[in-house]
Design an enzyme around this catalytic site. Structure first.
Site, PDB file in Angstrom:
ATOM      1  N   LEU A   5       0.836  -1.216  -0.219  1.00 15.05           N
ATOM      2  CA  LEU A   5      -0.151   0.040   0.157  1.00 15.05           C
ATOM      3  C   LEU A   5       0.676   1.232   0.011  1.00 15.05           C
ATOM      4  O   LEU A   5       0.441   2.184  -0.517  1.00 15.05           O
ATOM      5  CB  LEU A   5      -1.078   0.043   1.143  1.00 15.05           C
ATOM      6  CG  LEU A   5      -2.165  -1.185   1.118  1.00 15.05           C
ATOM      7  CD1 LEU A   5      -2.940  -0.934   2.523  1.00 15.05           C
ATOM      8  CD2 LEU A   5      -3.084  -1.031  -0.287  1.00 15.05           C
ATOM      9  N   LEU A  35      11.381   0.870  12.986  1.00 13.85           N
ATOM     10  CA  LEU A  35      10.307   1.490  13.951  1.00 13.85           C
ATOM     11  C   LEU A  35      10.655   1.618  15.491  1.00 13.85           C
ATOM     12  O   LEU A  35      10.098   2.371  16.051  1.00 13.85           O
ATOM     13  CB  LEU A  35       8.937   0.976  13.784  1.00 13.85           C
ATOM     14  CG  LEU A  35       8.377   1.138  12.252  1.00 13.85           C
ATOM     15  CD1 LEU A  35       7.005  -0.007  12.146  1.00 13.85           C
ATOM     16  CD2 LEU A  35       7.919   2.635  12.220  1.00 13.85           C
ATOM     17  N   GLY A  65       5.123  -1.723   9.498  1.00 15.35           N
ATOM     18  CA  GLY A  65       4.625  -2.833  10.455  1.00 15.35           C
ATOM     19  C   GLY A  65       4.647  -4.175   9.934  1.00 15.35           C
ATOM     20  O   GLY A  65       4.506  -4.306   8.700  1.00 15.35           O
ATOM     21  N   SER A 117       2.435  -7.044   8.637  1.00 14.55           N
ATOM     22  CA  SER A 117       1.044  -6.719   8.118  1.00 14.55           C
ATOM     23  C   SER A 117       0.295  -8.111   8.110  1.00 14.55           C
ATOM     24  O   SER A 117      -0.899  -8.016   7.412  1.00 14.55           O
ATOM     25  CB  SER A 117       1.038  -5.992   6.698  1.00 14.55           C
ATOM     26  OG  SER A 117       1.872  -6.853   5.883  1.00 14.55           O
ATOM     27  N   TYR A 176      -1.395 -10.644  15.110  1.00 10.62           N
ATOM     28  CA  TYR A 176      -1.473  -9.567  14.535  1.00 10.62           C
ATOM     29  C   TYR A 176      -2.558  -8.608  14.723  1.00 10.62           C
ATOM     30  O   TYR A 176      -2.575  -7.447  14.922  1.00 10.62           O
ATOM     31  CB  TYR A 176      -1.239 -10.124  12.942  1.00 10.62           C
ATOM     32  CG  TYR A 176      -1.716  -8.913  12.026  1.00 10.62           C
ATOM     33  CD1 TYR A 176      -1.005  -7.728  11.896  1.00 10.62           C
ATOM     34  CD2 TYR A 176      -2.950  -8.889  11.114  1.00 10.62           C
ATOM     35  CE1 TYR A 176      -1.301  -6.818  10.793  1.00 10.62           C
ATOM     36  CE2 TYR A 176      -3.217  -8.180  10.161  1.00 10.62           C
ATOM     37  CZ  TYR A 176      -2.360  -7.154  10.067  1.00 10.62           C
ATOM     38  OH  TYR A 176      -2.823  -6.289   9.073  1.00 10.62           O
ATOM     39  N   SER A 179      -9.676  -5.277   2.622  1.00 15.36           N
ATOM     40  CA  SER A 179      -8.691  -5.703   1.905  1.00 15.36           C
ATOM     41  C   SER A 179      -8.467  -4.800   0.717  1.00 15.36           C
ATOM     42  O   SER A 179      -9.395  -4.652  -0.158  1.00 15.36           O
ATOM     43  CB  SER A 179      -9.407  -7.364   1.325  1.00 15.36           C
ATOM     44  OG  SER A 179      -9.538  -8.023   2.162  1.00 15.36           O
ATOM     45  N   SER A 180      -7.529  -4.087   0.619  1.00 13.17           N
ATOM     46  CA  SER A 180      -7.092  -3.140  -0.309  1.00 13.17           C
ATOM     47  C   SER A 180      -6.474  -3.685  -1.403  1.00 13.17           C
ATOM     48  O   SER A 180      -5.339  -3.720  -1.302  1.00 13.17           O
ATOM     49  CB  SER A 180      -6.617  -1.696   0.446  1.00 13.17           C
ATOM     50  OG  SER A 180      -6.490  -0.745  -0.537  1.00 13.17           O
TER      51      SER A 180
HETATM   52  P1  NAI Z   1       3.144  -4.528   3.663  1.00 15.16           P
HETATM   53  O1  NAI Z   1       3.695  -5.660   4.670  1.00 15.16           O
HETATM   54  O2  NAI Z   1       3.377  -4.571   2.034  1.00 15.16           O
HETATM   55  O3  NAI Z   1       3.998  -3.147   4.139  1.00 15.16           O
HETATM   56  C1  NAI Z   1       4.468  -2.892   5.599  1.00 15.16           C
HETATM   57  C2  NAI Z   1       5.934  -2.222   5.378  1.00 15.16           C
HETATM   58  O4  NAI Z   1       6.208  -2.020   6.642  1.00 15.16           O
HETATM   59  C3  NAI Z   1       6.847  -3.174   4.602  1.00 15.16           C
HETATM   60  O5  NAI Z   1       7.642  -2.557   3.825  1.00 15.16           O
HETATM   61  C4  NAI Z   1       7.977  -3.536   5.717  1.00 15.16           C
HETATM   62  O6  NAI Z   1       9.360  -3.547   5.279  1.00 15.16           O
HETATM   63  C5  NAI Z   1       7.616  -2.336   6.866  1.00 15.16           C
HETATM   64  N1  NAI Z   1       8.039  -2.837   8.067  1.00 15.16           N
HETATM   65  C6  NAI Z   1       7.817  -3.956   8.819  1.00 15.16           C
HETATM   66  N2  NAI Z   1       8.300  -3.885   9.949  1.00 15.16           N
HETATM   67  C7  NAI Z   1       8.939  -2.814  10.125  1.00 15.16           C
HETATM   68  C8  NAI Z   1       9.860  -2.158  11.058  1.00 15.16           C
HETATM   69  N3  NAI Z   1       9.967  -2.954  12.466  1.00 15.16           N
HETATM   70  N4  NAI Z   1      10.546  -1.037  10.873  1.00 15.16           N
HETATM   71  C9  NAI Z   1      10.365  -0.275   9.661  1.00 15.16           C
HETATM   72  N5  NAI Z   1       9.447  -0.723   8.894  1.00 15.16           N
HETATM   73  C10 NAI Z   1       8.637  -2.169   8.882  1.00 15.16           C
HETATM   74  O7  NAI Z   1       1.818  -4.136   4.075  1.00 15.16           O
HETATM   75  P2  NAI Z   1       0.711  -3.540   3.403  1.00 15.16           P
HETATM   76  O8  NAI Z   1      -0.331  -4.484   2.641  1.00 15.16           O
HETATM   77  O9  NAI Z   1       1.221  -2.381   2.362  1.00 15.16           O
HETATM   78  O10 NAI Z   1      -0.079  -2.950   4.597  1.00 15.16           O
HETATM   79  C11 NAI Z   1       0.157  -1.432   5.077  1.00 15.16           C
HETATM   80  C12 NAI Z   1      -0.338  -1.420   6.288  1.00 15.16           C
HETATM   81  O11 NAI Z   1      -1.775  -1.598   6.213  1.00 15.16           O
HETATM   82  C13 NAI Z   1      -0.060  -2.466   7.263  1.00 15.16           C
HETATM   83  O12 NAI Z   1       0.332  -1.755   8.534  1.00 15.16           O
HETATM   84  C14 NAI Z   1      -1.117  -3.470   7.472  1.00 15.16           C
HETATM   85  O13 NAI Z   1      -1.232  -4.011   8.748  1.00 15.16           O
HETATM   86  C15 NAI Z   1      -2.320  -2.382   7.038  1.00 15.16           C
HETATM   87  N6  NAI Z   1      -3.436  -3.308   6.350  1.00 15.16           N
HETATM   88  C16 NAI Z   1      -3.049  -3.645   4.973  1.00 15.16           C
HETATM   89  C17 NAI Z   1      -4.196  -4.194   4.510  1.00 15.16           C
HETATM   90  C18 NAI Z   1      -4.526  -4.663   3.086  1.00 15.16           C
HETATM   91  O14 NAI Z   1      -5.307  -4.557   2.571  1.00 15.16           O
HETATM   92  N7  NAI Z   1      -3.210  -4.422   2.321  1.00 15.16           N
HETATM   93  C19 NAI Z   1      -5.540  -4.553   5.366  1.00 15.16           C
HETATM   94  C20 NAI Z   1      -5.617  -4.369   6.745  1.00 15.16           C
HETATM   95  C21 NAI Z   1      -4.524  -3.561   7.214  1.00 15.16           C
HETATM   96  C1  15L Z   2      -4.846  -7.378   6.446  1.00 13.40           C
HETATM   97  O1  15L Z   2      -4.917  -6.924   7.690  1.00 13.40           O
HETATM   98  C2  15L Z   2      -3.501  -7.797   5.847  1.00 13.40           C
HETATM   99  O2  15L Z   2      -2.803  -6.737   5.871  1.00 13.40           O
HETATM  100  C3  15L Z   2      -3.968  -7.834   4.226  1.00 13.40           C
HETATM  101  O3  15L Z   2      -2.583  -8.715   3.764  1.00 13.40           O
HETATM  102  C4  15L Z   2      -5.188  -8.842   3.948  1.00 13.40           C
HETATM  103  O4  15L Z   2      -5.005 -10.075   4.073  1.00 13.40           O
HETATM  104  C5  15L Z   2      -5.967  -8.089   4.941  1.00 13.40           C
HETATM  105  O5  15L Z   2      -6.179  -8.100   6.014  1.00 13.40           O
HETATM  106  C6  15L Z   2      -7.650  -9.014   4.527  1.00 13.40           C
HETATM  107  O6  15L Z   2      -8.085  -9.514   5.624  1.00 13.40           O
HETATM  108  O7  15L Z   2      -7.854  -9.257   3.508  1.00 13.40           O
END
Ligand code: NAI
Ligand code: 15L
Length: 272
Positions: free
Chosen positions: A21, A58, A79, A81, A142, A171-172
């Site tokens: 994202l 972080l 964080g 994810s 998580y 879910s984006s």
């Molecule tokens: P992602 O895993 O692709 O991106 C998370 C980023 O955080 C990664 O680039 C990673 O290197 C960085 N990261 C992890 N631990 C770290 C640390 N200790 N220090 C510094 N950086 C760190 O996840 P995504 O899909 O881009 O999601 C972004 C956020 O949105 C996350 O917090 C996730 O929990 C939340 N989210 C995403 C959803 C989705 O549909 N993609 C659904 C629900 C929540």
């Molecule tokens: C999340 O929190 C995850 O970051 C993402 O990868 C998806 O699995 C999403 O939820 C989901 O529920 O589809």
């Protein structure tokens, strides 16, 4: 957002910018600020005009203090994810979030958009409609860490006047990939709009909202967060026929189908 929307920050911080994202929001957020500071633990590629790149962990307090200097507002995606072992979740989503808010307090940063997750409430059933006022029912370590993040944001609002919108993202993705996502889908355009509303709504205190598009199947009622002014423009309905043709009818007694968290409800390091 409409192209004429007069939103302008001097410097926005986007954490987790090397993630999925992060890659979606990186070019989009640049339109609303003079400088976009991007951070991740992983490499961020070359800086485009108006971008600043900071590689940081972080849970490194000194790095977080350095990262937040001169920032107007934060979009915190960084964080772990998905479900994972306890130690990395503890470092990034719990200790890391605390260090981020402490740095925000130190520098007087007053607005945070926190990427929470639908997995805070993953153990509600798919035949229930819930609101952000329902109690958390995390489905994973998580999800539990995201519940902590929301509570941390609540504390920093009451104690330190830092306003946060915690978006429980569904879910984006670019497209709806399965039947569950008919309820959980948040289009990338709607994500952008919701993040912008969360950054600019005049008063948010600590607001919790679900991140979903205008989907026909509804598990989450966002009425209590109407003050954000979020009006989703997309709907999973347009993709329903394709998804239902691609994915067979599911067993309603399967826990992955019974609960909102889907496959997350059986994930976990518990049997390791
Ligand atoms: P992602 O895993 O692709 O991106 C998370 C980023 O955080 C990664 O680039 C990673 O290197 C960085 N990261 C992890 N631990 C770290 C640390 N200790 N220090 C510094 N950086 C760190 O996840 P995504 O899909 O881009 O999601 C972004 C956020 O949105 C996350 O917090 C996730 O929990 C939340 N989210 C995403 C959803 C989705 O549909 N993609 C659904 C629900 C929540
Ligand atoms: C999340 O929190 C995850 O970051 C993402 O990868 C998806 O699995 C999403 O939820 C989901 O529920 O589809």
């Amino acid at each position: 957002m409409a192209p004429h929307t007069p939103i302008r920050f001097r410097r926005l911080l986007l954490t987790g910018a090397a993630g999925y994202l992060g890659g979606v929001l990186r070019p989009r957020l640049k339109a609303y600020c003079d400088t976009l500071r991007l951070s991740d633990r992983r490499p961020l590629g070359p800086a485009a005009p108006g971008e600043e790149l900071v590689v940081a962990e972080l849970d490194d307090a000194a790095a977080m203090l350095n990262l937040l200097a001169g920032v107007d507002a934060i979009v915190h995606l960084g964080g772990i994810s998905v479900e994972a072992a306890w130690q990395p979740i503890l470092a990034a989503n719990i200790d890391g979030l605390f260090k981020l808010y402490e740095a925000a307090r130190h520098h007087g940063v007053k607005r945070v958009v926190f990427a929470s997750s639908n997995h805070v409430t993953g153990f509600y059933r798919q035949d229930e409609v819930i609101t952000p006022q329902h109690m958390p029912k995390p489905d994973t370590l998580y999800g539990l860490s995201k519940a902590f993040g929301e509570n941390l944001a609540q504390l920093y609002w009451h104690r330190h006047g830092i306003q946060t919108v915690s978006i429980r993202i569904g879910s984006s993705t670019a497209e709806v990939a399965d039947r569950r996502m008919l309820a959980t889908w948040l289009s990338h355009d709607d994500l952008e709009q919701l993040v912008l509303r969360a950054l600019t709504a005049p008063v948010v205190g600590h607001t919790v909202v679900y991140g979903l598009s205008d989907n026909g199947t509804r598990w989450w009622d966002n009425t209590s967060a109407a003050h954000l002014g979020y009006r989703p423009q997309d709907s999973s309905e347009l993709q329903r026929a394709r998804v239902e043709a691609q994915q067979p009818v599911l067993d309603p007694n399967d826990p992955h189908v019974m609960y909102q968290g889907g496959r997350f409800v059986t994930l976990g390091p518990f049997d390791a």
